[in-house]
Scaffold this active site. Structure first.
Site, PDB file in Angstrom:
ATOM      1  N   ASN A 254      -4.686  28.051 -29.059  1.00 37.63           N
ATOM      2  CA  ASN A 254      -5.386  26.781 -29.263  1.00 37.63           C
ATOM      3  C   ASN A 254      -4.320  25.803 -29.744  1.00 37.63           C
ATOM      4  OD1 ASN A 254      -6.903  24.605 -30.009  1.00 37.63           O
ATOM      5  ND2 ASN A 254      -7.958  25.617 -31.715  1.00 37.63           N
ATOM      6  N   TRP A 255      -3.890  24.973 -28.814  1.00 35.45           N
ATOM      7  CA  TRP A 255      -2.781  24.065 -29.147  1.00 35.45           C
ATOM      8  C   TRP A 255      -3.217  22.946 -30.094  1.00 35.45           C
ATOM      9  CZ3 TRP A 255       0.548  22.831 -24.159  1.00 35.45           C
ATOM     10  CH2 TRP A 255       1.102  24.035 -23.673  1.00 35.45           C
ATOM     11  N   LYS A 256      -4.534  22.724 -30.204  1.00 37.29           N
ATOM     12  CA  LYS A 256      -5.066  21.621 -31.020  1.00 37.29           C
ATOM     13  C   LYS A 256      -4.464  20.288 -30.547  1.00 37.29           C
ATOM     14  CE  LYS A 256      -5.896  24.972 -34.623  1.00 37.29           C
ATOM     15  NZ  LYS A 256      -6.041  25.293 -36.028  1.00 37.29           N
TER      16      LYS A 256
ATOM     17  N   HIS B  18     -15.245  24.922 -32.802  1.00 36.69           N
ATOM     18  CA  HIS B  18     -14.127  25.177 -33.716  1.00 36.69           C
ATOM     19  C   HIS B  18     -14.424  24.549 -35.081  1.00 36.69           C
ATOM     20  CE1 HIS B  18     -10.145  25.203 -35.501  1.00 36.69           C
ATOM     21  NE2 HIS B  18      -9.869  26.164 -34.647  1.00 36.69           N
TER      22      HIS B  18
ATOM     23  N   GLU C  93     -12.656  22.935 -37.034  1.00 36.40           N
ATOM     24  CA  GLU C  93     -12.137  21.570 -37.208  1.00 36.40           C
ATOM     25  C   GLU C  93     -13.102  20.551 -36.616  1.00 36.40           C
ATOM     26  OE1 GLU C  93      -8.272  22.397 -35.574  1.00 36.40           O
ATOM     27  OE2 GLU C  93      -7.844  23.612 -37.348  1.00 36.40           O
TER      28      GLU C  93
ATOM     29  N   SER D  51      -4.221  32.002 -38.923  1.00 36.94           N
ATOM     30  CA  SER D  51      -2.861  32.377 -39.341  1.00 36.94           C
ATOM     31  C   SER D  51      -2.403  33.716 -38.765  1.00 36.94           C
ATOM     32  CB  SER D  51      -2.750  32.395 -40.870  1.00 36.94           C
ATOM     33  OG  SER D  51      -3.030  31.106 -41.397  1.00 36.94           O
TER      34      SER D  51
ATOM     35  N   GLY E 195      -3.496  29.416 -33.391  1.00 34.56           N
ATOM     36  CA  GLY E 195      -3.093  28.014 -33.525  1.00 34.56           C
ATOM     37  C   GLY E 195      -1.580  27.898 -33.552  1.00 34.56           C
ATOM     38  N   GLY E 196      -1.031  27.783 -34.747  1.00 34.38           N
ATOM     39  CA  GLY E 196       0.402  27.541 -34.928  1.00 34.38           C
ATOM     40  C   GLY E 196       1.321  28.424 -34.095  1.00 34.38           C
TER      41      GLY E 196
ATOM     42  N   GLY F 142      -4.546  27.771 -40.522  1.00 36.73           N
ATOM     43  CA  GLY F 142      -3.423  26.886 -40.818  1.00 36.73           C
ATOM     44  C   GLY F 142      -2.957  26.941 -42.262  1.00 36.73           C
TER      45      GLY F 142
ATOM     46  N   GLU G  90     -13.247  33.030 -37.014  1.00 35.56           N
ATOM     47  CA  GLU G  90     -12.172  32.321 -37.703  1.00 35.56           C
ATOM     48  C   GLU G  90     -12.627  31.906 -39.098  1.00 35.56           C
ATOM     49  OE1 GLU G  90      -9.254  30.550 -34.560  1.00 35.56           O
ATOM     50  OE2 GLU G  90     -10.704  29.046 -35.136  1.00 35.56           O
TER      51      GLU G  90
HETATM   52  P1  13P Z   1      -3.712  28.945 -37.067  1.00 38.19           P
HETATM   53  O1  13P Z   1      -3.315  30.143 -36.234  1.00 38.19           O
HETATM   54  O2  13P Z   1      -2.734  27.832 -37.026  1.00 38.19           O
HETATM   55  O3  13P Z   1      -4.124  29.342 -38.444  1.00 38.19           O
HETATM   56  O4  13P Z   1      -5.033  28.348 -36.370  1.00 38.19           O
HETATM   57  C1  13P Z   1      -6.058  29.193 -36.048  1.00 38.19           C
HETATM   58  C2  13P Z   1      -7.045  28.445 -35.255  1.00 38.19           C
HETATM   59  O5  13P Z   1      -7.719  27.572 -35.745  1.00 38.19           O
HETATM   60  C3  13P Z   1      -7.182  28.774 -33.829  1.00 38.19           C
HETATM   61  O6  13P Z   1      -8.285  28.157 -33.280  1.00 38.19           O
END
Ligand code: 13P
Length: 255
Positions: free
Chosen positions: A13-15, A98, A100, A216, A237-238, A176, A170
């Site tokens: 998930n590149w966000k 998600h 967010e 994470s 994510g990251g 994050g 999640e």
């Molecule tokens: P991180 O891996 O950066 O914690 O993000 C997880 C995430 O929200 C994937 O959708």
């Protein structure tokens, strides 16, 4: 258990990251790495990178997903994108719900459910995100929260359509933050969610459903998390923004 009944999928998930030129570089770097993976490989990218991603991944084992979708087919919804717009481009997956979006953009269980139904009707595969906030975990209501989110999201979804849904567990406090759920915590909730799906549909649907962990996940902690019996891959994510790191996760999920 029954891990052999379902596919492990690692989805990035590149966000809100990567311009088009940066996306091109990352995807080109990723292609030879992903080639060796036996798990499913998905990259969910910003709308502006979808066309590039679909084009560059043609003929590879990398599937492309969007990060959200609107629930109406078309109309006066400034700034929104419909499921038909995605499928016509060759997009196969979409992340829905998600945390967010729930936290910052007013997403509710109701709108999540509407998006899920619209996406499935258009033939998209859905990555449905559920997870508790830190305060909810501390209050001991993690299971109530994820059960409510899961049941709400599947309202009015047929058994046949439910087979096109992946769930990503999640925990919001692990996103994050560098704080990962322990492998046991992740497995416990993924297993609980599988039970919720079994109650809603049946054991066969639950056993066949890919349930990922997200929050994470990185090259250091992936092996332990992915070895858990109810964790079928991850939503990343990251660590999805660096080809080498993402590659390690693909390798671990392919074991
Ligand atoms: P991180 O891996 O950066 O914690 O993000 C997880 C995430 O929200 C994937 O959708």
């Amino acid at each position: 258990m029954n891990k052999e009944l379902r596919q492990a999928i690692i989805a990035g998930n590149w966000k809100m990251n990567k311009t088009r030129s940066e996306a091109k570089t990352l995807i080109e770097d990723l292609k030879p790495i992903a080639e060796k993976a036996t798990c499913g490989v998905v990259i969910c990218v910003p709308y502006t990178n979808l066309e590039t991603a679909v084009e560059l991944t043609k003929g590879t084992n990398i599937k492309v997903g969007a990060e959200n979708v609107h629930f109406k087919k078309s109309g006066a919804f400034t700034g929104e994108i419909s499921a038909d717009m995605l499928t016509e481009m060759g997009v196969e997956y979409v992340i829905i719900g998600h945390s967010e979006r729930r936290q910052y953009f007013g997403e509710t269980d109701l709108t999540v459910n509407r998006r899920v139904k619209a996406a499935l009707a258009a033939g998209l595969k859905v990555i449905l995100c559920v997870g508790e906030m830190l305060s909810e975990r501390e209050d001991g209501i993690t299971e109530d929260v994820v059960e409510l989110q899961t049941v709400a999201a599947f309202t009015g979804v047929s058994e046949e359509d439910a087979k096109n849904v992946i769930i990503a567990y999640e925990p919001v406090w692990a996103i994050g933050t560098g704080k990962t759920a322990t492998a046991e915590q992740a497995n416990e909730v993924c297993s609980f969610i599988r039970g919720v799906v079994a109650k809603r549909y049946n054991k066969a649907v639950a056993d066949g459903m890919t349930i990922q962990y997200g929050g994470s996940m990185n090259p250091k902690n992936a092996a332990e998390l992915l070895a858990q019996p109810d964790v079928d891959g991850g939503l990343i994510g990251g660590a999805s923004l660096k080809a080498a790191d993402f590659g390690v996760l693909l390798e671990e999920a392919s074991k």
